[in-house]
Write an enzyme that holds these catalytic residues in place. Structure first.
Site, PDB file in Angstrom:
ATOM      1  N   GLU A  28       9.287   1.158   7.516  1.00 13.23           N
ATOM      2  CA  GLU A  28       9.942   0.042   6.821  1.00 13.23           C
ATOM      3  C   GLU A  28      11.348   0.467   6.418  1.00 13.23           C
ATOM      4  OE1 GLU A  28       7.748  -1.612   3.522  1.00 13.23           O
ATOM      5  OE2 GLU A  28       9.292  -3.111   3.118  1.00 13.23           O
ATOM      6  N   ASN A  73       7.607  -5.624   2.603  1.00 18.01           N
ATOM      7  CA  ASN A  73       8.315  -6.592   1.765  1.00 18.01           C
ATOM      8  C   ASN A  73       9.743  -6.808   2.268  1.00 18.01           C
ATOM      9  OD1 ASN A  73       6.030  -6.701   0.171  1.00 18.01           O
ATOM     10  ND2 ASN A  73       6.775  -5.219  -1.320  1.00 18.01           N
ATOM     11  N   ASN A 173       4.726 -11.054   6.061  1.00 19.47           N
ATOM     12  CA  ASN A 173       4.126  -9.931   5.349  1.00 19.47           C
ATOM     13  C   ASN A 173       3.662 -10.371   3.963  1.00 19.47           C
ATOM     14  OD1 ASN A 173       3.745  -6.924   4.842  1.00 19.47           O
ATOM     15  ND2 ASN A 173       5.088  -7.479   3.144  1.00 19.47           N
ATOM     16  N   GLU A 174       2.425 -10.082   3.639  1.00 19.72           N
ATOM     17  CA  GLU A 174       1.870 -10.289   2.284  1.00 19.72           C
ATOM     18  C   GLU A 174       2.339 -11.607   1.668  1.00 19.72           C
ATOM     19  OE1 GLU A 174       2.440  -6.725  -0.106  1.00 19.72           O
ATOM     20  OE2 GLU A 174       0.984  -5.632   1.118  1.00 19.72           O
ATOM     21  N   TYR A 245      -4.097   0.015  -0.885  1.00 23.92           N
ATOM     22  CA  TYR A 245      -3.692   1.375  -1.268  1.00 23.92           C
ATOM     23  C   TYR A 245      -4.626   1.854  -2.367  1.00 23.92           C
ATOM     24  CZ  TYR A 245       0.612   0.340   1.283  1.00 23.92           C
ATOM     25  OH  TYR A 245       1.521   0.015   2.265  1.00 23.92           O
ATOM     26  N   GLU A 293      -1.664  -1.889   6.685  1.00 27.97           N
ATOM     27  CA  GLU A 293      -1.118  -1.034   5.617  1.00 27.97           C
ATOM     28  C   GLU A 293      -2.293  -0.423   4.871  1.00 27.97           C
ATOM     29  OE1 GLU A 293       1.981  -2.324   2.934  1.00 27.97           O
ATOM     30  OE2 GLU A 293       2.805  -3.684   4.440  1.00 27.97           O
ATOM     31  N   GLN A 350       3.308   4.962   4.871  1.00 24.96           N
ATOM     32  CA  GLN A 350       4.161   4.737   6.018  1.00 24.96           C
ATOM     33  C   GLN A 350       4.265   6.052   6.781  1.00 24.96           C
ATOM     34  OE1 GLN A 350       7.696   2.598   4.770  1.00 24.96           O
ATOM     35  NE2 GLN A 350       6.499   1.043   3.730  1.00 24.96           N
TER      36      GLN A 350
END
Ligand code: AHR
Length: 502
Positions: A28, A73, A173-174, A245, A293, A350
């Site tokens: 990212e 993000n 994304n999200e 996470y 992720e 990442q």
């Protein structure tokens, strides 16, 4: 006297074919992942394009099949056009997701060239936050159309004659997260995902499209979000994404080591939701999962609060991982493999510096974090087919989970059936556990190697000064004879038992 866990290695216990992309990762435009990570012109190891060769070497060693890019993000505010063409014309922008300045000196075409050198494939995310269908069709025309149109000829004018032919695309994304630029309700997102997917397929019919699932399993809208999005977009998408996470903020290691049970539960719920919508739609099509992720993320929170806004490539999310984090990553990898039949892509988030297995000093060296090792082992040896081990393990009790098995494990069998790898974690922090394995169907195999990752300090880290504090050793005692496997899993350990046909 150590306790014993029993396992069975049996051809009937096959889970499914492992898509190699389950060992993907993520780059990212965040912190020093790109600038000072994979790209640093002027670094002593930089090649003619500014790519750090020392970092490339560590990435190629893992054999990372797919890399998601450019966010995260970040993508929800990204104007892709800023990142192509002559560097001197590329604008510097306020990057709102991470409150930095994006210089755009590394962009889409650089990423594609870097992918070739890293021997990986791209998974490109499009901006469905501040942008939408129009930008999506244009970026696709720029990337995948051979030529003779405005955007494809613009690509050629940028020195890229052949189309990139990017196959795998994330639709945003999200989008369920209030923190996301252009956050949407499930209905709003389901509609835009459907319409974007339809238009993208009109530009290029050979795409694989990933719709956004929930940002994590604690979101108040989970799993209704998945059900609603799929209700809208089912026929046009191929995968639903998952993100999660884990951390040990309260320093409760036994609970922390059990977090893969939470991941397992999350995966099961998303599979059920996909199949519920499949049934409602009387569809023949199955939606698979892209866990794009996942990782441990909790160490860097306080340090990040001190970073001044609007800096360029500041050291954000630079978690320095411990030995116990490596055990958790091992358990999470095993959990992904347990669902190899439905998880077709997954990205360790990442890849470099930002919550990453690889760390660098800008202008200096690079090294392997503790979590590098289970990721490396799984990617190198965990290819082929996944097999459940039918583990009967002693358990411990934890307030979040009823019974946590001390031993977590999975087996993988290579396509040519010449090698088998057993991955196992012993969650017992005080005692070794003996493994007794019934491998009668594999009596003609022998132990090639038993690798262990252990440490006398759960909080041990690999740092620039001491990069080899936690390293695997080929020192385990596994033995396979007459179809019976025996092995000792040291207390708190990651184990890789490699078997080969004699
Ligand atoms: O990987 C770090 C961030 O975590 C990503 O940008 C975002 O998608 C997630 O919340």
């Amino acid at each position: 006297m150590s306790e014993t866990a029993k396992i069975i290695l049996h051809p009937e216990l096959e889970i499914g074919t492992i898509d190699p992309r389950i060992y993907g990762s993520f780059v990212e435009h965040l912190g020093r992942c790109v600038y000072g990570g994979i790209y640093e012109p002027g670094h002593p190891t930089a090649d003619s394009e500014g790519f750090r060769r020392d970092v490339l070497e560590l990435i190629r060693a893992i054999d990372v099949p797919i890399v998601r890019y450019p966010g995260g993000n970040f993508v929800s505010g990204f104007n892709w056009e800023d990142s192509v063409g002559p560097r001197e014309n590329r604008p510097r922008r306020l990057e709102l997701a991470w409150r930095t300045i994006e210089t755009n000196q590394f962009g889409m075409n650089e990423f594609m060239r870097w992918c070739k050198k890293a021997k990986t494939a791209p998974m490109f995310a499009i901006n469905l936050g501040t942008r939408g269908i129009d930008a999506a069709r244009n970026i696709l025309e720029y990337c995948n159309h051979p030529g003779g149109t405005y955007w494809s000829d613009l690509r050629k004018s940028h020195g890229v004659q052949e189309p990139h032919n990017i196959k795998t695309w994330c639709l945003g994304n999200e989008m369920d997260g209030p923190w996301q630029l252009g956050h949407k309700t499930a209905h709003e997102y389901g509609r835009i995902a459907l319409e974007t997917a339809k238009v993208m397929r009109q530009v290029d019919k050979d795409l694989e499209l990933v719709a956004c699932g929930s940002s994590n399993s604690r979101m108040p809208t989970f799993p209704e979000w998945e059900a609603t999005v799929l209700e809208h977009a089912y026929d046009e998408i191929d995968y639903i994404s998952m993100h999660n996470y884990y951390g040990n903020k309260e320093d409760r290691t036994e609970n922390y080591l059990a977090q893969s049970l939470d991941m397992d539960n999350f995966i099961r719920t998303v599979i059920s939701t996909c199949d519920y919508v499949k049934a409602r739609k009387r569809s023949k099509k199955t939606i698979n999962l892209s866990f794009d992720e996942w990782n441990v993320w909790f160490h860097s929170g306080e340090a990040d609060k001190k970073i001044a806004p609007w800096s360029i490539a500041p050291p954000q999310l630079e978690d320095v991982y411990t030995f116990e984090d490596a055990l958790v990553v091992g358990c999470l990898l095993i959990t992904l493999l347990k669902h190899a039949d439905r998880i077709k892509m997954a990205c360790l988030a990442q890849l470099v510096n930002v919550i990453a297995p690889i760390m660098t000093e800008t202008g200096g060296k690079c090294w392997k974090q503790t979590i590098y090792y289970p990721y490396y082992h799984a990617s190198r040896f965990g290819r082929g087919r996944a097999f459940d081990l039918h583990i009967k393990s002693p358990v411990y009790h934890d307030d979040q989970f009823d019974a946590v098995p001390y031993v977590e494990g999975i087996a993988t069998v290579s396509d040519d059936k010449q090698t088998i790898t057993i991955f196992a974690v012993n969650r017992n922090l005080k005692e070794a556990i003996n493994i007794e394995g019934d491998c009668r169907d594999y009596a003609d195999y022998r132990v090639l190697e038993h690798i262990t990752l252990t440490s006398d300090d759960l909080k041990a880290q690999n740092t620039a000064e001491n990069p080899d504090r936690v390293v695997p050793e080929s020192n385990g005692n596994a033995d396979l004879s007459d179809g019976k496997l025996s092995a000792t899993l040291p207390k708190a350990s990651w184990n890789v038992i490699r078997l080969g046909r004699v």
